[in-house]
Design an enzyme around this catalytic site. Structure first.
Site, PDB file in Angstrom:
ATOM      1  N   ALA A   1      -4.765   0.974   8.668  1.00  0.00           N
ATOM      2  CA  ALA A   1      -6.217   1.208   8.617  1.00  0.00           C
ATOM      3  C   ALA A   1      -6.578   2.456   9.412  1.00  0.00           C
ATOM      4  O   ALA A   1      -7.381   3.286   8.965  1.00  0.00           O
ATOM      5  CB  ALA A   1      -6.950  -0.020   9.165  1.00  0.00           C
TER       6      ALA A   1
ATOM      7  N   ASP B   1     -10.280   3.407   1.537  1.00  0.00           N
ATOM      8  CA  ASP B   1     -10.506   2.778   2.854  1.00  0.00           C
ATOM      9  C   ASP B   1     -11.208   3.741   3.819  1.00  0.00           C
ATOM     10  O   ASP B   1     -12.173   3.378   4.487  1.00  0.00           O
ATOM     11  CB  ASP B   1      -9.168   2.354   3.482  1.00  0.00           C
ATOM     12  CG  ASP B   1      -8.629   1.074   2.884  1.00  0.00           C
ATOM     13  OD1 ASP B   1      -9.422   0.251   2.386  1.00  0.00           O
ATOM     14  OD2 ASP B   1      -7.395   0.890   2.912  1.00  0.00           O
TER      15      ASP B   1
ATOM     16  N   GLY C   1      -5.405   2.294  18.019  1.00  0.00           N
ATOM     17  CA  GLY C   1      -4.493   1.852  16.969  1.00  0.00           C
ATOM     18  C   GLY C   1      -4.095   3.015  16.082  1.00  0.00           C
ATOM     19  O   GLY C   1      -4.821   4.024  15.984  1.00  0.00           O
ATOM     20  N   ALA C   2      -2.919   2.881  15.461  1.00  0.00           N
ATOM     21  CA  ALA C   2      -2.417   3.951  14.585  1.00  0.00           C
ATOM     22  C   ALA C   2      -1.718   3.343  13.372  1.00  0.00           C
ATOM     23  O   ALA C   2      -0.819   3.945  12.789  1.00  0.00           O
ATOM     24  CB  ALA C   2      -1.464   4.858  15.361  1.00  0.00           C
ATOM     25  N   GLY C   3      -2.138   2.128  12.984  1.00  0.00           N
ATOM     26  CA  GLY C   3      -1.529   1.452  11.837  1.00  0.00           C
ATOM     27  C   GLY C   3      -2.146   1.934  10.528  1.00  0.00           C
ATOM     28  O   GLY C   3      -2.760   3.012  10.473  1.00  0.00           O
TER      29      GLY C   3
ATOM     30  N   LYS D   1       0.800  -1.235   0.000  1.00  0.00           N
ATOM     31  CA  LYS D   1       0.000   0.000   0.000  1.00  0.00           C
ATOM     32  C   LYS D   1       0.834   1.287   0.000  1.00  0.00           C
ATOM     33  O   LYS D   1       0.420   2.282  -0.586  1.00  0.00           O
ATOM     34  CB  LYS D   1      -0.946   0.006   1.207  1.00  0.00           C
ATOM     35  CG  LYS D   1      -2.147  -0.918   1.034  1.00  0.00           C
ATOM     36  CD  LYS D   1      -3.078  -0.796   2.226  1.00  0.00           C
ATOM     37  CE  LYS D   1      -4.445  -1.358   1.892  1.00  0.00           C
ATOM     38  NZ  LYS D   1      -5.437  -1.088   2.929  1.00  0.00           N
TER      39      LYS D   1
END
Ligand code: NAP
Length: 301
Positions: free
Chosen positions: A145, A116, A141-143, A80
């Protein structure tokens, strides 16, 4: 044989179009089911094919899709971000998210986009009737997605986003990116006192860590994302857990028990696909057909 299958009706004629997915792995993907059911429903000569592309082969794969005139592809892990410099143009949202999940081949010019985040926002609106404008958001979370979601929520006018992440610096970095869009944002640790306090003033809780996902450790499969406690949830909360296997994660079960509004985890997958479909085909996607096919594949009705 092919002549009898409606999927291949008209193949071999000049107007058949190919789209697909590049990633490693791709065999598990539900996108081919979703898109091919949509093409069949609209009776158009398109097909969606998963392409297994290893990291080292990415430049050749991009050259190939250009040379063969594919209308576009979705892009998944691990490509990505790596694919971005190989494209001719990035949309502002892909540039802001730092990732591409959809490529549109516009007459030989490859445009990298990211559906997304907008897909996630559309799932809030369409599957839970939730309009994010002015909402107070807690993002776990901070990935990859989470980055797409945070950027899209900021662009849809949320009041602020608190980003709680195991690696605090990564959360802070994402918060800085959100602030650049003009939305208040703060990175915080996954600390009990902090999360409890923030949650009390939150309208939308978005869970993007693998907690609760089937196939992680038996301990993780059973637990809420640490340090969240079920009794901190309140019935004004809208809860979006983007993990969709199982359909009812421990967080979703706890949220249902508290009377929270639930956004289905498959919603983001569905609407990122719908948005990609609409960019490629240039017509409204048959959302009901795609939703039915996806839910059937997930064993949800
Ligand atoms: P990613 O880029 O690897 O990010 C994972 C995030 O989870 C990071 O913030 C990471 O924190 C955190 N994390 C991982 N293990 C953790 C643990 N044991 N405790 C606390 N935090 C932990 O992954 P991603 O692509 O964002 O995907 C995340 C999840 O979303 C996956 O389960 C994926 O299946 C799901 N997903 C769903 C959709 C959908 O359409 N519904 C789309 C994309 C992804 P650190 O920064 O500290 O490593």
């Amino acid at each position: 044989m092919a002549g009898r299958d409606p999927l291949f009706a008209g193949w071999g004629t000049g107007d058949a179009r190919i789209v697909g997915l590049i990633g490693d792995p791709v065999a598990h993907s539900l996108s081919p089911l979703m898109h091919n059911s949509a093409f069949q429903a609209l009776n158009i000569k398109w097909v969606y094919v998963p392409f297994h592309v290893r990291r080292n082969d990415l430049p050749e794969a991009v050259a190939g899709l250009r040379a063969l005139g594919l209308r576009g592809v979705n892009v998944t892990i691990p490509h990505k971000s790596a694919i971005m410099p190989l494209l001719d143009e990035l949309t502002p949202i892909a540039a802001a998210a730092g990732a591409v999940n959809t490529i549109v081949n516009d007459g030989g010019r490859l445009i990298g986009d990211n559906t997304d985040g907008i897909g996630f926002v559309r799932s809030l609106q369409q599957e839970a009737g939730f309009i994010p404008k002015d909402a107070r958001v807690l993002l776990l979370g901070a990935g990859g997605a989470a980055q797409a979601i945070a950027v899209a929520l900021a662009r849809h006018g949320v009041r602020h986003i608190v980003i709680a992440n195991r690696t605090v610096e990564r959360g802070e970095k994402l918060a800085a990116r959100v602030r650049q869009i003009g939305t208040k944002a703060q990175g915080v640790p996954l600390d009990e006192d902090v999360i409890k306090k923030v949650l009390a003033d939150t309208d939308l809780l978005v869970q993007t860590t693998p907690a609760g996902m089937a196939g992680t450790s038996p301990e993780e499969e059973k637990s809420l994302p640490a340090p969240l406690q079920p009794h901190w949830l309140h019935e004004r909360l809208v809860v979006a857990d983007i993990v969709y296997t199982p359909l009812h994660t421990p967080l979703v079960k706890a949220a249902l028990a508290k009377g929270c509004t639930i956004v289905p985890g498959w919603g983001m997958l569905l609407y990122q696909g719908v948005e990609a479909f609409e960019r490629w085909v240039g017509a409204a996607a048959p959302v009901d057909v795609m939703r039915r096919r996806l839910k059937k594949a997930l064993g949800d009705g």
